[in-house]
Design a protein around this motif. Sequence first.
Motif, PDB file in Angstrom:
ATOM      1  N   PRO A 178       0.834  -1.207   0.000  1.00 22.28           N
ATOM      2  CA  PRO A 178       0.000   0.000   0.000  1.00 22.28           C
ATOM      3  C   PRO A 178       0.870   1.260   0.000  1.00 22.28           C
ATOM      4  CG  PRO A 178      -0.825  -1.605   1.583  1.00 22.28           C
ATOM      5  CD  PRO A 178       0.494  -2.122   1.110  1.00 22.28           C
ATOM      6  N   SER A 179       0.456   2.255  -0.793  1.00 25.74           N
ATOM      7  CA  SER A 179       1.290   3.447  -0.956  1.00 25.74           C
ATOM      8  C   SER A 179       0.420   4.668  -1.250  1.00 25.74           C
ATOM      9  CB  SER A 179       2.283   3.237  -2.103  1.00 25.74           C
ATOM     10  OG  SER A 179       1.589   3.244  -3.351  1.00 25.74           O
ATOM     11  N   ALA A 180       1.079   5.757  -1.593  1.00 24.34           N
ATOM     12  CA  ALA A 180       0.384   7.008  -1.927  1.00 24.34           C
ATOM     13  C   ALA A 180      -0.075   7.032  -3.379  1.00 24.34           C
ATOM     14  CB  ALA A 180       1.293   8.200  -1.640  1.00 24.34           C
ATOM     15  N   TYR A 181       0.084   5.913  -4.097  1.00 27.70           N
ATOM     16  CA  TYR A 181      -0.331   5.873  -5.500  1.00 27.70           C
ATOM     17  C   TYR A 181      -1.848   6.095  -5.601  1.00 27.70           C
ATOM     18  CZ  TYR A 181      -1.441   4.162 -10.164  1.00 27.70           C
ATOM     19  OH  TYR A 181      -1.924   4.053 -11.462  1.00 27.70           O
ATOM     20  N   GLN A 182      -2.247   7.049  -6.462  1.00 23.42           N
ATOM     21  CA  GLN A 182      -3.668   7.325  -6.683  1.00 23.42           C
ATOM     22  C   GLN A 182      -4.177   6.533  -7.882  1.00 23.42           C
ATOM     23  OE1 GLN A 182      -3.424  11.713  -6.976  1.00 23.42           O
ATOM     24  NE2 GLN A 182      -4.693  11.777  -5.129  1.00 23.42           N
TER      25      GLN A 182
END
Length: 302
Positions: free
Chosen positions: A124-128
Amino acid sequence: EVFDFLFYQNSIRLPDRIGRIVFYFKICQMLKKRYNKKVYESEEIMIIRSEKDQAGMLAVSQACAIARQAMLEAIEVGITTLELDEIARKVLKEYEALSAPEHFYDFPGCTCISVNEVVAHGIPSAYQLKEGDKVNVDVSAVLDGYCGDTGATVFVGETTKRRGKLLKASEDALRAGILEAKAGNQLNRIGGAIFQEARKNGFTVIKNLCGHGIGKSLHEEPSEIMNYLERTQKYRLPDGVVLAIETFISESDEIVYEGSDGWTLTTQKKSWVTQFEHTVQVTKEGPKILTALPYGLQYSMP
C-alpha cells in the motif's frame, strides 16, 4: 505389505512381466497411502473437528470477506492504495482481528494491494488509482488463533474487452477449482480445473504462485495448490480440511519474479494477472465457502 505381496506373487506364480507391473503398482499405492497419512495427520494442517474450529474459521473468514468488500466498494479514481489499506485495517479492528501479513511476516501493510503489472504482494502506498487500472486486494487475518484469506480483482472504470475477459476467466476458474474441493477428490483436480478454464479462454496461469492450506497459520499443508494439473499431487482431500484456493490467470507470462523491495511480484513482460481467492472448507457434501458474502452462498454447476 510388500512382503505379503511377494509371498502372494510367489504362491500363484504370476508371469514375471505381469508380476512386476502389479508389484510396482502395489508399492506406489502403499507409498501414496503413507504420504497421505503423514500430511493429514500432521499438526500443520487444519481439519475442522469441533464446533470451536468451525466457529473460529467462520468468524475470521467472514471478517476478511467484509474487509475485502469494503475495499472493493471504495475503489474509485483518485483514492490511494494506502487509503484502501486503512479501510481494511478499520474493519479488521472492529472484528478484533489482526492483519496476517503483518502478524506472520512483518509485511509493510495491513493488506496486499497489487495494481496493473504487479501480480501479488503489492505494498500500500500514496499511488492514486487511475481510470483503467487493475486493482487486486488480498485480505488475510488472524482471530482467536484462526486464519482466513480472500482476494478479488476489479478494474477502475472501463477496460478493454480482452482484459474484461481476463477478469471473468479468473472468476470462472476459481469457481471451477472450488467445485473440485470435495472430500475424496485428488488435490490436483483443483489445479486441473483452474488451468482448463484459463486455456479455454485463451489465457494461461502463473506457475510459481499457488493456493495453500490454512487454519492455525496462514500457510499450512497442503502447502501448494497449483493453478495447473500437478501430477504428483494425487493425495485425497479429507473431510474437514480447509484450503485457501486462489487463481492467478495471466495474459501470457507464467513466472513471477520478486522486485527490489523484497515483496512485489511481477512477470518478465509485465503481463497483467487477475487473482481471486476464497477460504474453503472441504466436506463430503461439497465445498463450503467460508469467505462468501453472505455466508452460505455457494457455487454450483450452471
